[in-house]
Design an enzyme around this catalytic site. Structure first.
Site: not given
Ligand code: SAM
Length: 276
Positions: A31, A106, A137-138, A155-157, A162
């Site tokens: 990203q 993460e 990858d979660g 706590d995802s994007t 991803p």
């Molecule tokens: N609090 C934030 C929001 O609601 O906007 C989310 C914060 S946190 C930075 C989100 C994280 O999820 C990102 O760093 C992203 O890289 C991670 N992420 C996305 N898809 C993922 C996956 N499949 N496995 C693990 N982490 C993932």
């Protein structure tokens, strides 16, 4: 010349903050990442142009995504966070006295690195003896675990790139399998004003597997519309009832907020009843 950073929250709405400095801008393997200093909210992390966390209002999101499940589960010993690479949710998890291990998975190492470099109040959690940080990858990680966790926090994007699969029924089924018999899942499920479809997808997907599914709300100024939702799936305990009676120093969460957060405005109730 003034510098402003804008998140286009919808095709017709921009959320702009005056910024004094750009600390990092880079394309990672997953990203686009930016860290800027804003006058209103302090340092801000953006991924693909969307605000992820800021120094000033992060406490609301991080207390509310963690403490509802941690305080409603009588023994939340082993906790998994998927995403959350800034470390803010992990900080809350490891300070809870009921937790003996907090694992954060993460996908993007650059997010954790940006947090180490610029967000010490988030990334302090990485050094906690209870914490374990895994770069993976979660979705795969959860499939490899069975009957292992008391609480899983997603706590995802937003559901793009991803994170897309993190909002689907097959993923919730894997979480169900990875939880112990009395386990609880919490996911961030976006804004009821702008992301009805995401809420419906998360709520109905979780409801397919978990006998108890509930939605709760919190006020977060830097997230789209300022009103944010979380969806909880529980195998046994009622997530609305706090059972933890110890003392923790909170800035947003209180036992009264815990219960009030589940009181939904009529239009939000309608979103979830129409979605299942
Ligand atoms: N609090 C934030 C929001 O609601 O906007 C989310 C914060 S946190 C930075 C989100 C994280 O999820 C990102 O760093 C992203 O890289 C991670 N992420 C996305 N898809 C993922 C996956 N499949 N496995 C693990 N982490 C993932």
């Amino acid at each position: 010349m003034e510098l402003w950073v804008t998140e286009y929250q919808t095709p017709a709405l921009g959320f702009s903050c005056k910024a004094s400095e750009t600390l990092r801008v880079k394309q990672t393997a997953f990203q686009h990442l930016a860290v800027v200093v804003t006058e209103q909210f302090g340092k801000m992390l953006l991924l693909d142009g969307m605000v992820q966390t800021t120094e000033k209002d992060e406490f609301v999101y991080h207390e509310m995504i963690t403490m509802i499940a941690l305080n409603a589960h009588p023994a939340p010993e082993n906790v998994l966070i998927i995403g959350g690479g800034d470390g803010g949710a992990l900080r809350e998890v490891v300070r809870h006295p009921g937790v003996s291990r907090g694992t954060l998975v993460e996908i993007d190492e650059e997010v954790a690195q940006a947090s180490r470099d610029f967000f010490p109040n988030h990334s302090c959690s990485f050094n906690d003896p209870k914490a374990r940080l895994i770069i993976a990858d979660g979705i795969q990680f959860i499939k490899d675990n069975r009957n292992a966790f008391d609480v899983v926090i997603v706590d995802s994007t937003e559901p793009v790139g991803p994170a897309r699969a993190l909002f689907t029924a097959p993923f919730y089924e894997s979480v169900y399998q990875a939880l112990k018999d009395d386990g609880m899942l919490v996911v961030q499920s976006e804004s009821p004003f702008f992301n009805e479809d995401v809420i419906k997808m998360a709520y109905s997907g979780i409801n397919e597997f978990f006998p108890i599914t509930k939605l709760y709300l919190a006020a977060i100024p830097t997230y789209p519309s300022g009103l944010w939702s979380f969806t909880v799936g529980s195998k046994y305990y009622d997530p609305e009832k706090p059972v933890f009676t110890g003392e923790l120093d909170f800035k947003y969460y209180t036992p009264e907020i815990h219960q009030a957060a589940f009181e939904l405005p009529a239009f939000v109730k309608k979103i979830i009843t129409e979605g299942v």
